[in-house]
Enzyme design. Structure first.
Site, mmCIF file in Angstrom:
data_model
loop_
_atom_site.group_PDB
_atom_site.id
_atom_site.type_symbol
_atom_site.label_atom_id
_atom_site.label_comp_id
_atom_site.label_asym_id
_atom_site.label_seq_id
_atom_site.Cartn_x
_atom_site.Cartn_y
_atom_site.Cartn_z
ATOM 1 N N SER A 52 -37.214 -10.499 6.745
ATOM 2 C CA SER A 52 -36.953 -9.521 7.798
ATOM 3 C C SER A 52 -36.411 -10.140 9.082
ATOM 4 O O SER A 52 -36.088 -9.410 10.014
ATOM 5 C CB SER A 52 -38.234 -8.733 8.119
ATOM 6 O OG SER A 52 -39.254 -9.601 8.571
ATOM 7 N N LYS A 101 -44.832 -3.278 13.205
ATOM 8 C CA LYS A 101 -43.826 -3.964 14.011
ATOM 9 C C LYS A 101 -43.445 -3.149 15.244
ATOM 10 O O LYS A 101 -43.307 -3.684 16.346
ATOM 11 C CB LYS A 101 -42.583 -4.252 13.161
ATOM 12 C CG LYS A 101 -42.815 -5.250 12.038
ATOM 13 C CD LYS A 101 -41.566 -5.416 11.187
ATOM 14 C CE LYS A 101 -41.791 -6.425 10.061
ATOM 15 N NZ LYS A 101 -40.600 -6.587 9.205
#
Length: 473
Positions: free
Chosen positions: A361, A404
């Protein structure tokens, strides 16, 4: 009647209330509650029991728990199921397969009892911090429910509804003796704790209550009398404090010391070659800085920060994509050549080097960091990003979006760049978080770069085809 309900497994960072939810389920159902700590268990006999021929033999924890609660339909909380071990004495995770399978646990056999026992009436609830260390066969028996971290507003409500009243009671204080305003609580949340749960927040509130309890005890202290019955003279006798004692920012610093965390996002993004990414950890979401520098050399790439193989591959992908598109994005090396790596060495560093980092990511963040370095432009100080990249410049979806985004919200970020295929994950976010943040959903790196720099990034805004395929179109 066999209970065919699902085996729930609450997965989330520490301190978010997974165990408390299990206890509340038992209280709501009117059943007995029993917690079994599985952390560190490496012997299957702890689950299945010992045979009676052994010295010191005893039943396993399942049967022993039934003996403790005295009923055959309790709620069993299997705590920390992701921290089971394995040794020469067997695999306890494998022994749990029969316990957690509704098709088999109606005839569970404990080695100590040596007769089949019906566990179908027991409601099993498991907790874990991550599913990565749970064996696939055991994970298949359970229905995973993600328990994410709390937002700033949720922590504030939890503190004033539950944590502060509980700490006042534990320390023998009353609301008439101690008052913690919401501004002070917000300061504790943002500057003294950085976590997904509220465990550290409760400890900080407890430290405040202990400091106030000392002041109250000193003000209520009965002066000692001499043998003649007269009170000894005290030159500096402290006056009792005024009630209630209000904890402001000055008092907070005196009790807890200097702030542990500062909002350093804008301070770190003051030079080209720095970008802010978002990472997922078993403790919740975290912000992650990516720094890059270049110097004269032979075109080598140096990676530091204790990176895993997948993240190293993302860095090489980012370099290859930028080299293939250097002319389109007007990227040059130190001597002004068309190849950014010609005669140039690149050092890519991920701070917090003691923490192992891995995962795909960070691809978008690495590309943005290197594009800033090669172009000499600053990345916006209020932008954080996440997403996996491909060699064609596509941005692929990643996991852990809610954790996140909550980490970006805690850090004061205003714009979050996410893969377009993760747009469905935004529905899980609280309404106030969605209102405070500007989400940019990107399908390719061109859109991500345009959203990362003020005024956009000169590139393929008009040409969307791959540079190697443009001559054939």
């Amino acid at each position: 009647m066999i209970l065919q309900g699902p085996i729930l497994c609450f997965v989330g960072p520490p301190g978010v209330g997974k165990t408390s939810v299990g206890r509340s389920i038992a209280r709501t159902l009117g059943r007995e509650f029993h917690r079994i700590a599985l952390g560190g268990i490496c012997d299957q006999s702890d689950i299945r029991g010992h045979r009676r021929t052994y010295v010191g033999s005893m039943p396993g924890r399942i049967v022993n728990g039934l003996k403790t609660v005295g009923v055959n339909n309790p709620v069993f909380l299997l705590d920390e199921v992701d921290k089971l071990g394995k040794s020469l004495q067997g695999d306890p995770a494998a022994a749990l397969l029969e316990v957690l399978d509704p098709e088999q646990n109606h005839s569970f056999t404990d080695h100590y009892l040596n007769v089949a026992f019906d566990l179908s009436q027991v409601l099993f609830i498991a907790t874990a911090n991550t599913t990565a260390t749970i064996p696939p066969a055991l994970l298949d028996r359970m229905e995973v429910l993600q328990v994410p971290g709390y937002t700033q507003e949720e922590k504030l409500e939890i503190a004033h509804r539950h944590l502060i009243p509980n700490q006042l009671e534990q320390h023998g204080l009353t609301p008439q003796q101690l008052h913690i305003p919401q501004d002070t609580t917000q300061d504790v949340i943002s500057r003294y704790t950085r976590e997904a749960g509220v465990r550290s927040l409760e400890r900080k509130i407890g430290a405040i209550c202990r400091a106030v309890a000392v002041k109250v005890a000193e003000g209520n202290r009965v002066p000692e009398t001499s043998s003649s019955g007269q009170e000894p003279q005290q030159e500096d006798k402290a006056a009792p404090p005024e009630m209630p004692i209000v904890i402001d920012h000055v008092a907070l610093k005196d009790i807890l010391g200097p702030p542990l965390f500062d909002m350093e996002v804008s301070e770190r993004l003051t030079l080209p070659g720095v970008a802010l990414g978002l990472a997922w950890t078993p403790l919740g979401g975290e912000i992650m800085f990516v720094e890059a520098s270049r110097m004269e050399g032979e075109g080598q790439l140096t990676l530091t920060g204790q990176l895993g193989d997948v993240m190293k591959e993302s860095a090489h992908l980012a370099i290859s994509w930028l080299r293939a598109n250097a002319k389109t994005y007007q990227l040059t090396n130190l001597v002004g050549g068309p190849d950014p790596m010609e005669g140039t060495d690149i050092h890519l560093h991920f701070p917090a080097g003691a923490v192992t980092k891995d995962g795909p990511s960070a691809g978008v963040t690495i590309v943005t960091c290197l594009a800033s370095l090669f172009s000499g432009r600053l990345v916006r100080s209020d932008v954080a990003m996440t997403g996996e990249i491909t060699l064609r410049g596509l941005v692929l979806p990643v996991g852990g979006i809610k954790d996140k985004v909550l980490a970006a919200h805690r850090a004061g970020v205003k714009r979050v760049i996410l893969p377009k295929r993760n747009e469905k994950d935004l529905e899980e976010l609280p309404a106030n978080v969605r209102a405070d943040l500007d989400f940019v959903m990107t399908g390719n790196l061109d859109e991500a770069l345009n959203a990362s720099f003020d005024g956009g990034f000169p590139g393929k805004s008009s040409v969307r085809s791959h540079p190697q395929l443009s001559s054939k179109l």
